[in-house]
Design a protein around this motif. Structure first.
Motif: not given
Length: 561
Positions: A434-436, A346-348, A511-513, A58-60
């Motif tokens: 993972d990014n739930a 993407l995680t909302m 995983n930004i969570n 994701r960051i890449s």
């Protein structure tokens, strides 16, 4: 930066005096519609495509998107130089459109043929196959072709459209329609095409963008017999380089207080002395031993000497440099917010009601909507009221300053929403997934994007007006390219900042969570605050150039004696 043109020289004249006019504008606008649909259909959803189809982290993916957007904003400078120096605008535009069509076609093939992309991740597993070298090569080649093509059109098509009209009022009307139609197309591509990509197929979505790009090329070529085309007059950047070279070569010559000792431009009514600001450059205009002055002391071999006007033009750009650097950091928060905001979306929760799912990339459409709404309000209500009740008329720099402040509010809003998102993720123990998807509507991001759009409605037109007004008369055509360059560099600075934060902290995991994206937004808020203070210092020290009663801003200057 070239000398005045002799009206008797056939090369100085337009190739088609009777061509041009409003009959050409439908072809220009239709071309822009196709290119804008292609542009929005690619860049609005590119980050999601890299993540979900090519299994890129994701960051890449965010960094690749910023890199691509930066190239699209920097390439117009090179395209402008080519159009001014060697080719017609028409030639640069059709070649660029052909290149972008090939790039879009190749990108569509990556979506249509499974061998050109890695297999999808296993359902319920974090194990994903990375793309191989061939797949990455095809992907990057398609992006490169598309970027070079679309970048070559961005700030070349609009000037060509203006060339078709004779009166400034008509040109102003053209630009209003051009900007309006462009934003409408970006909104359509960010919603309709992105929806097709996410809910029908990526191949169909990219295929429509490819068709729009190809149709733009066809319509542009069909209109060729109506276009008024101007011969290249030489790049102004050549004159700027000549000032530096001549100043170095003449470093041993003593400065003079006699205007007759300096080369004058043919447009000068009387010999003048260069100003004392940055006096080291004044040597560039000194008459040396070149023996290249004509009978009246004017230039005969332009590459061997510089005029006082060219030196003063260069000094004018030096005066603008501090304010231009402040513009870099205005665009950095926007670049980061656009890329990291999609990761948030993407995680909302993406649903409206129970059935309609909004693509994550479409959330950015609220920025464009806010800009479209704010620009007419500012133009028709805010500025007239300011000018009527304020102590003095609003200046372009004051508009830019208001945009700075609203951008800071945007970043604060992004940080607050991320704090809330992470709090809900912890409440539901989603950090280890993972990014739930967090049970929080993605529309909580709308206020931040709306603030960003409002800020852009202030500072982007403010920058355009300021640079067009303050650029030297003979360099006004490069003012939009300079703004584009600042936007492109800002994307790279944003990429660099993300890279530094990723390497030095644990705020940006895949995983930004489990990360602290809110801290990233707070850091950018602080940087924006310091940049606003820097801007205030630069703006307070800047003195506006006196507005001449009558300025000729034509592509060709003709002496009438």
């Amino acid at each position: 930066m070239s000398p005045a043109i002799n009206p008797e020289d056939p090369a100085a004249q337009p190739t088609s005096e009777k061509k041009g006019g409003w009959i050409t504008i439908p072809f220009i606008l239709a071309t822009m519609v196709g290119l804008s649909l292609a542009f929005g259909g690619l860049f609005s959803n590119l980050e999601v495509y890299l993540i979900e189809v090519f299994n890129i982290k994701r960051i890449s993916a965010a960094q690749i998107t910023n890199l691509v957007c930066g190239f699209v904003s920097i390439i117009p400078v090179g395209a402008a130089i080519l159009a001014d120096s060697f080719f017609y605008c028409y030639t640069v535009i059709w070649i660029s459109t052909l290149i972008s069509s090939l790039g879009m076609l190749l990108l569509t093939m990556t979506a249509a043929f499974s061998k050109l992309r890695p297999p999808p991740c296993e359902i319920g597993s974090n194990i994903c196959t990375e793309p191989n070298k061939v797949q990455l090569t095809v992907l990057y080649l398609s992006l490169a072709l598309t970027v070079f093509g679309l970048g070559g059109n961005r700030f070349t098509l609009a000037p060509m459209g203006a060339y078709q009209l004779d009166k400034p009022k008509q040109q102003g009307s053209f630009f209003n329609w051009y900007i309006f139609v462009m934003y409408v197309c970006i909104i359509l591509s960010s919603t309709v095409i992105v929806y097709l990509q996410n809910n029908v197929s990526w191949a169909w979505g990219f295929g429509i963008s490819t068709a729009a790009n190809a149709l733009a090329l066809l319509l542009f070529i069909v209109g060729n017999r109506f276009y008024r085309q101007l011969k290249p007059q030489g790049s102004p950047f050549a004159g700027l380089a000549r000032v530096v070279i001549k100043a170095i070569r003449n470093r041993g010559i003593k400065l003079s207080q006699n205007p007759a000792d300096y080369f004058q431009d043919q447009e000068s009514k009387a010999p003048t002395l260069p100003t004392k600001f940055f006096r080291i450059l004044n040597r560039a205009a000194l008459k040396g031993t070149e023996g290249d002055a004509g009978l009246n002391g004017y230039i005969t071999k332009s590459w061997r000497i510089c005029t006082v006007r060219e030196v003063e033009d260069f000094k004018g750009l030096i005066r603008l440099l501090p304010l231009w650097t402040s513009a870099l950091f205005v665009s950095v928060p926007l670049a980061i917010q656009m890329s990291l905001g999609i990761l948030q979306a993407l995680t909302m929760d993406p649903y409206i009601g129970h059935n309609f799912k909004v693509p994550a990339a479409s959330i950015s459409v609220f920025l464009f909507i806010a800009t479209c709404i704010t620009i007419p309000l500012v133009d028709r209500i805010f500025i007239p009221m300011w000018n009527k009740y304020g102590p003095r008329p609003i200046t372009p720099l004051q508009r830019v300053g208001i945009g700075h402040l609203v951008d800071i509010l945007s970043m604060i809003s992004s940080a607050v929403v991320e704090v809330k998102r992470l709090k809900i993720a912890r409440m539901h123990n989603l950090q280890d997934q993972d990014n739930a998807v967090v049970p929080l509507s993605m529309f909580w991001l709308v206020p931040a994007l709306a603030f960003a759009g409002i800020g852009e409605a202030f500072h982007f037109p403010g920058h355009l007006e300021f640079y067009h007004q303050e650029f030297p008369k003979h360099l006004k055509n490069t003012s939009t390219a300079v703004i584009s360059l600042a936007i492109g560099i800002a994307f790279y600075l944003g990429n660099a900042l993300i890279g530094v934060i990723e390497r030095s902290t644990d705020w940006l995991p895949n995983n930004i969570n489990k990360g602290r994206l809110d801290n990233v937004f707070w850091v950018i808020t602080v940087i924006g605050g310091f940049n606003f203070c820097y801007f205030l210092v630069c703006a307070s020290m800047y003195k506006y150039r006196p507005i001449e009663e009558e300025e000729v801003d034509d592509a060709i200057v003709v002496n009438k004696e």
